[in-house]
Scaffold this motif. Structure first.
Motif, PDB file in Angstrom:
ATOM      1  N   ILE A   4       0.837  -1.210   0.000  1.00  0.00           N
ATOM      2  CA  ILE A   4       0.000   0.000   0.000  1.00  0.00           C
ATOM      3  C   ILE A   4       0.864   1.250   0.000  1.00  0.00           C
ATOM      4  O   ILE A   4       0.623   2.202  -0.756  1.00  0.00           O
ATOM      5  N   ALA A   5       1.918   1.236   0.853  1.00  0.00           N
ATOM      6  CA  ALA A   5       2.798   2.402   0.936  1.00  0.00           C
ATOM      7  C   ALA A   5       3.516   2.629  -0.397  1.00  0.00           C
ATOM      8  O   ALA A   5       3.693   3.769  -0.843  1.00  0.00           O
ATOM      9  N   ALA A   6       3.907   1.510  -1.057  1.00  0.00           N
ATOM     10  CA  ALA A   6       4.604   1.645  -2.332  1.00  0.00           C
ATOM     11  C   ALA A   6       3.686   2.186  -3.421  1.00  0.00           C
ATOM     12  O   ALA A   6       4.099   2.967  -4.283  1.00  0.00           O
ATOM     13  N   ALA A   7       2.412   1.745  -3.366  1.00  0.00           N
ATOM     14  CA  ALA A   7       1.462   2.170  -4.403  1.00  0.00           C
ATOM     15  C   ALA A   7       0.967   3.588  -4.176  1.00  0.00           C
ATOM     16  O   ALA A   7       0.785   4.353  -5.135  1.00  0.00           O
ATOM     17  N   LEU A   8       0.731   3.976  -2.928  1.00  0.00           N
ATOM     18  CA  LEU A   8       0.185   5.299  -2.622  1.00  0.00           C
ATOM     19  C   LEU A   8       1.306   6.313  -2.465  1.00  0.00           C
ATOM     20  O   LEU A   8       1.537   6.892  -1.401  1.00  0.00           O
ATOM     21  N   ASN A   9       2.043   6.510  -3.519  1.00  0.00           N
ATOM     22  CA  ASN A   9       3.140   7.472  -3.488  1.00  0.00           C
ATOM     23  C   ASN A   9       2.678   8.813  -4.040  1.00  0.00           C
ATOM     24  O   ASN A   9       1.529   8.985  -4.453  1.00  0.00           O
ATOM     25  N   SER A  10       3.559   9.757  -4.030  1.00  0.00           N
ATOM     26  CA  SER A  10       3.199  11.108  -4.475  1.00  0.00           C
ATOM     27  C   SER A  10       2.812  11.128  -5.949  1.00  0.00           C
ATOM     28  O   SER A  10       1.965  11.920  -6.377  1.00  0.00           O
ATOM     29  N   GLU A  11       3.398  10.234  -6.736  1.00  0.00           N
ATOM     30  CA  GLU A  11       3.081  10.187  -8.166  1.00  0.00           C
ATOM     31  C   GLU A  11       1.612   9.778  -8.365  1.00  0.00           C
ATOM     32  O   GLU A  11       0.895  10.368  -9.186  1.00  0.00           O
ATOM     33  N   TYR A  12       1.159   8.767  -7.590  1.00  0.00           N
ATOM     34  CA  TYR A  12      -0.233   8.319  -7.730  1.00  0.00           C
ATOM     35  C   TYR A  12      -1.203   9.425  -7.287  1.00  0.00           C
ATOM     36  O   TYR A  12      -2.166   9.741  -7.990  1.00  0.00           O
ATOM     37  N   PHE A  13      -0.927  10.050  -6.139  1.00  0.00           N
ATOM     38  CA  PHE A  13      -1.820  11.094  -5.659  1.00  0.00           C
ATOM     39  C   PHE A  13      -1.801  12.310  -6.585  1.00  0.00           C
ATOM     40  O   PHE A  13      -2.805  13.013  -6.731  1.00  0.00           O
ATOM     41  N   SER A  14      -0.648  12.570  -7.224  1.00  0.00           N
ATOM     42  CA  SER A  14      -0.607  13.654  -8.197  1.00  0.00           C
ATOM     43  C   SER A  14      -1.522  13.348  -9.374  1.00  0.00           C
ATOM     44  O   SER A  14      -2.212  14.227  -9.909  1.00  0.00           O
ATOM     45  N   GLN A  15      -1.565  12.064  -9.769  1.00  0.00           N
ATOM     46  CA  GLN A  15      -2.456  11.644 -10.850  1.00  0.00           C
ATOM     47  C   GLN A  15      -3.920  11.846 -10.454  1.00  0.00           C
ATOM     48  O   GLN A  15      -4.729  12.344 -11.249  1.00  0.00           O
TER      49      GLN A  15
END
Length: 340
Positions: free
Chosen positions: A243-254
């Protein structure tokens, strides 16, 4: 309408017509009187032609009064004739109704007498039949009672003889049974004592076996519980890492870029911010109503954020099912701020 009400309205109508006639006569008389008085005051100044005009006017007014009185009298006569005709029709209908009711009552009374006579004859016939049946029943019961009494005496004699024979047999049997019972009691006592000793030994052995099984089960349960705990911790740690790996700043920026593209920023929004929460399914479909948890203080700005979330159908979701499940459970919390 009841007859009393109709008569009341008839009387009121007659009174109104009479009052109209009287008012009409008084009105025209008063008018004529005024005209005559006016003519007398101007008698010296009026010409002969004017006197002729006044006389002609008086004749015309008198004729109009007579015509009006005749018309009112004719209307009153026609109204009284109509009222009399209606009254005669009602009286005729009442007489015919009373006559029909009288004939119906006479017919019903005759039919009732016929029915009552037939009912009385039926009751008398039933009473006679019941009396005859009762007499036959009493005679039959008396004969049956006598027969039963004779049979009872014979049965009692046979029963006494049977009881005497059975008593003798029972005494002999009781002696034999007593001896057999004493023998069996001795054997039973010995068998019970032996069974009790064997049972004690078996219970002791079974108790020791059950205690060993309990201890073994508790050991295995403790080992399984510890293994399950370690496995759950390992799984939780692995899922948290995913979860921590997937919910990174890049994903939230998307996600922010997708939602910001749907947002129409109101004019004069610089410096404002609003935080909103919403729930999603595992495929990213937004469900339920978004909730603004931190308002900006500007209702138009807050409403624009709410509308942006409501207009979105889905948000981008990670490919990992564990992460999608986590987001579907926890939901999203987005803070909107103007970018320029």
């Amino acid at each position: 309408m009841k007859r009393e009400t109709q008569d009341r309205w008839i009387n009121i109508s007659s009174g109104l017509l009479t009052a109209l006639v009287i008012i009409g006569i008084g009105y025209f008389s008063f008018t004529s009187y005024q005209k005559i008085q006016q003519a007398a005051l101007n008698e010296n100044a009026a010409k002969i032609s004017d006197e002729n005009k006044i006389a002609k006017s008086e004749r015309i007014d008198t004729k109009e009064v007579e015509n009006e009185l005749n018309r009112l009298a004719e209307e009153k006569r026609l109204e009284e004739a109509r009222i009399a005709a209606e009254k005669a029709a009602r009286e005729k209908a009442a007489r015919e109704k009373a006559e029909a009711e009288r004939k119906a009552a006479e017919k019903a009374a005759q039919e009732k007498l016929v029915r009552e006579k037939a009912e009385q004859e039926r009751i008398i016939a039933e009473q006679k039949a019941a009396e005859k049946q009762e007499a036959e029943k009493v005679a039959a019961e008396k004969a049956a009672a006598e027969k039963r009494a004779q049979e009872k005496l014979a049965q009692e004699k046979i029963e006494q003889e049977r009881i005497a024979t059975e008593k003798k047999q029972a005494e002999e049997k009781a002696t034999q049974e007593k001896a057999e019972a004493e023998r069996k009691a001795a054997e039973k006592k010995a068998a019970e004592q032996k069974a009790a000793e064997e049972k004690l030994a078996q219970e002791k052995s079974e108790k020791e076996r059950l205690e060993k099984e309990r201890i073994e089960k508790e050991r295995l349960a403790a080992e399984k519980k510890e293994a399950d705990r370690k496995a759950a911790e390992a799984k939780k740690t692995e899922e948290e890492s995913r979860i921590a790996a997937a919910l990174n700043s890049e994903y939230f920026s998307q996600v922010h870029a997708y939602l910001y593209a749907l947002w129409i920023t109101p004019p004069g929004s610089y410096g404002l911010s609003t935080t909103i929460q919403f729930k999603v399914k595992e495929d990213g479909t937004i469900i339920g109503m978004p909730i603004i948890i931190k308002e900006s203080g500007n209702e138009e700005f807050d409403n624009s954020v709410f509308v942006a979330i409501m207009s979105a159908e889905k948000v981008p979701m990670p490919s990992d099912p564990v992460v999608r499940k986590y987001l579907a459970k926890e939901g999203f919390e987005i803070t909107y701020r103007p970018t320029n």
